[in-house]
Design a protein around this motif. Structure first.
Motif: not given
Length: 741
Positions: A273-282
């Protein structure tokens, strides 16, 4: 300009990227009339101007031969023909273009053919392109052009597998930007649907894939070489500079091929997921129905700037837990000199930033396997333990066996942030380990070895003692080309050859000493040598300098073995290795002092004979090979002798079926004897072998009931004892004395 005269534009020189245009253009009532001649930079032709019914016509005819096109690339051969009519109602373009051998970076277009017919921006463009970028491709397309849209249909092949737009790709103007309608294409059994938009403040991209082969990624990343298929969805958008995205993918059978093996296929599930404040991956990895690994990463807060800058500078926290096949991870390094397989366990935590990661954790492997297709190295039972330190993986302990009695141990480090890729610095110690095992060379060594690389090529250095090694003479030209095959792909359009990306080779810097135990074979030798060598060059084609000296051995010629008196092999840095020979064998026989000398080089040996008393070459060979004068030879023995003489004169054996059978059977002598009516013996075959240097045994049979066994023991060079026994009851014992006067 004189009154009533014609205005003229004189172009003395107009240069663009090394191409010059010169000529004259008259200004006439309806436009321009004249011609520019174009030359230079590999481009030649004309650009003509003339009025046409009140409109202006421009005719272009240009040829390119080995032309440089500035930043656009280069082309081996091309031609452009175009007619442009500039009218008040619009512009008409009618053009055709062909090109062969166009290159830009890793993109290679072997053939391009296209045509365009446009009237006031509306019409049709056709193109056929064949070339390669990591994978070979061939595409045929038709584009319908209108004022506010492009409609593209296309099909062809990628890596010789079918590729097709199942629905036309329609690109429409939307305000100040463009939008791509959902477009479905298929490749090798997989499908994908892509859509998107690009405007002043909005970027959108969605991609849905189903069983799409990962080989398609080689177009963007040549040489990636991934196997497997992907299914899922990728969505990305920016609105007003704010990013938003999501990834849900499943990869089946992920693998990567190397020189020795392909990595064990695994399945991978990825969610991001990606938004204005963070990016995360699993990610979850599975093989054989069980989970073998998990990974997760978080980047937050993202900060300011474009997306790559925001991701690279954001604080990072990531974790990896993996317990599965080592080759799956090793193949991702791109190192081809050797491959690592077997089980491995990894536990790592990552902090810092993408541009400067800090890794902490451990790596363990037990029962692994390391092998190299280039050197023939095979190490089993690999035991390794390491820890992550910043961007380095430090190996605290490494141990492996060579499958026999040899062992390799050591320490080292792998650098993930090396100058040109994946760095290596290993310090190893070999204990009677077989580290080279090719057709022509085998090396069992003891001593320290250093392996270093900055990510592009590398160096293998050290000072070792060779224990029980081997070298085969006369095989250099046969084996050296194998690692460096000159591959020319045929049947490419227009015969254009694909030039692969340059690869920085590994280098050798070894000092090797053998106090003995270096077994040298080939060219009839069966011998042991000592050596002091310096080995440089590449592992695929080593350069050897130094000398080897005879310890002991025998030389076989035409079925007879002779003891070596002395010998030296001098390596002078030839590539492939072709040592100079200086070998002398003792060929003393009954009543005769003789020597055999082998000179020249391993690929072009020169064999000579000397005797006391001096004898003609054919008589000397008859004495050496058959123990008797040439006048006493049977017809088959004379044929075998003639073949031996021919081999000395031109280096070839010629027609010698008897000798071929003798060699295949492992015999020293094979002859056909005539019938003897007095004993009842028919035409017979005699097969003999030297059991020692002095003891010779022979069996004679005619296949019709007669057989005999004969033995000979040479007491001195001139005195021999002979005995025989046959099926007809005859037995004999004789003494033979031979002297030359």
């Amino acid at each position: 300009m004189p009154s009533g005269g014609t205005a003229r534009i004189a172009v003395d020189e107009l240069e663009v990227s090394g191409t010059r245009a010169t000529g004259e253009i008259d200004i006439v009532e309806d436009g321009f009339l004249g011609r520019l001649n174009v030359d230079g930079g590999g481009i030649a032709g004309t650009i003509g101007f003339r009025p046409q019914g009140g409109d202006q016509r421009i005719d272009i005819a240009l040829d390119a031969t080995r032309a440089r096109l500035g930043v656009a690339g280069s082309v081996r051969r091309a031609r452009l023909e175009a007619a442009i009519v500039l009218a008040q109602g619009g512009t008409t373009l009618d053009a055709t273009a062909t090109a062969q051998g166009f290159r830009r970076g890793k993109l290679s277009i072997a053939r391009l053919a296209g045509s365009a017919r446009l009237v006031d921006g509306v019409g049709e463009v056709r193109a056929a392109i064949a070339g390669s970028r990591g994978r070979a491709f061939s595409i045929q397309s038709v584009t319908q052009v209108s004022a506010d849209a492009y409609r593209v249909t296309a099909e062809g092949t990628l890596d010789r597998r079918p590729l097709k737009l199942e629905t036309p790709a329609v690109l429409r103007r939307e305000g100040a930007g463009w939008r791509l309608d959902p477009t479905r294409f298929s490749f090798a059994g997989g499908t994908a649907t892509v859509a998107g938009a690009l405007t002043d403040d909005t970027t959108e991209l969605t991609l849905d894939v189903a069983r799409m082969p990962l080989a398609v990624l080689d177009i963007g990343y040549p040489g990636l070489g991934l196997g497997g298929t992907a299914s899922g969805r990728i969505a990305y958008a920016t609105r007003g500079g704010t990013p938003d995205g999501r990834v849900d993918l499943t990869v089946r059978g992920l693998s990567r091929s190397g020189l020795v093996l392909s990595s064990t296929p695994i399945d991978v599930g990825v969610a991001a997921v990606l938004d204005a404040n963070r990016a995360g991956v699993r990610a979850v990895m599975a093989s054989g129905g069980r989970t073998i690994g998990r990974a997760q990463a978080r980047l937050a807060p993202l900060g300011q700037g474009d997306l790559p800058t925001r991701l690279a500078g954001a604080p990072l926290f990531a974790q990896l837990r993996y317990g599965g096949p080592a080759d799956t991870l090793w193949r991702l390094t791109g190192i081809e000199l050797f491959d690592l397989s077997g089980p491995v366990s990894v536990g790592a935590d990552v902090t810092g930033r993408l541009a400067d990661p800090r890794i902490r954790g451990v790596v363990r492997s037990s029962g692994g396997r390391l092998e190299s297709a280039i050197t023939g190295t095979v190490l089993t039972g690999v035991e390794a333990q390491g820890r992550f330190d910043g961007s380095r993986l430090v190996i605290d302990r490494f141990a492996a066996q060579d499958g026999r009695q040899g062992r390799v141990s050591g320490t080292g480090a792998f650098e993930f942030a090396a100058v040109r890729g994946f760095g290596i610095d290993l310090s190893l110690n070999a204990e009677r380990a077989r580290l080279i095992n090719t057709d022509s060379i085998g090396a069992t060594v003891t001593g320290p070895i250093r392996v270093r690389s900055d990510g592009a090529g590398g160096t293998i250095s050290g000072e070792v003692r060779m224990d029980g090694s081997r070298y085969r003479l006369g095989r250099a030209t046969a084996t050296a080309p194998l690692p460096r095959l000159t591959i020319r792909e045929i049947n490419l359009p227009d015969g254009e050859e694909e030039v692969g990306a340059s690869v920085v080779p590994w280098k050798l810097d070894l000092k090797a000493r053998a106090p003995g135990g270096l077994i040298v074979t080939g060219l009839g030798l069966s011998s042991e040598w000592s050596a002091d060598l310096a080995i440089t060059g590449e592992p695929t084609n080593p350069i050897i300098n130094g000398r080897a000296d005879l310890v002991r051995g025998n030389y076989e010629f035409a079925g007879r073995e002779f003891q070596l008196d002395r010998g030296a092999l001098r390596f002078n840095g030839e590539s492939p290795a072709d040592p100079a020979l200086d070998i002398v064998a003792n060929a003393d026989t009954q009543g005769l002092n003789a020597t055999i000398r082998v000179a020249g080089t391993a690929t072009r040996p020169e064999i000579g004979f000397q005797s006391v008393p001096a004898l003609p070459e054919d008589e000397l060979l008859s004495r050496l090979l058959f123990g008797t004068s040439i006048t006493n030879l049977s017809a088959p023995e004379a044929l075998q002798l003639a073949a031996a003489v021919a081999a000395l004169q031109n280096g070839e054996g010629g027609l010698n079926p008897i000798n071929a059978v003798r060699r295949a059977a492992g015999l020293d002598r094979l002859r056909i004897l005539p019938a003897d009516p007095q004993t009842g013996q028919g035409t017979s075959v005699a097969a003999g072998k030297y059991l020692t240097q002095r003891f010779y045994a022979e069996i004679v049979t005619d296949g019709q009931g007669y057989s005999a066994t004969r033995i000979e023991f040479q007491v001195t060079r001139w005195l021999s004892l002979l005995a025989s026994i046959s099926t007809i009851g005859r037995q004999s014992t004789n003494v033979r004395i031979s002297r030359d006067y």
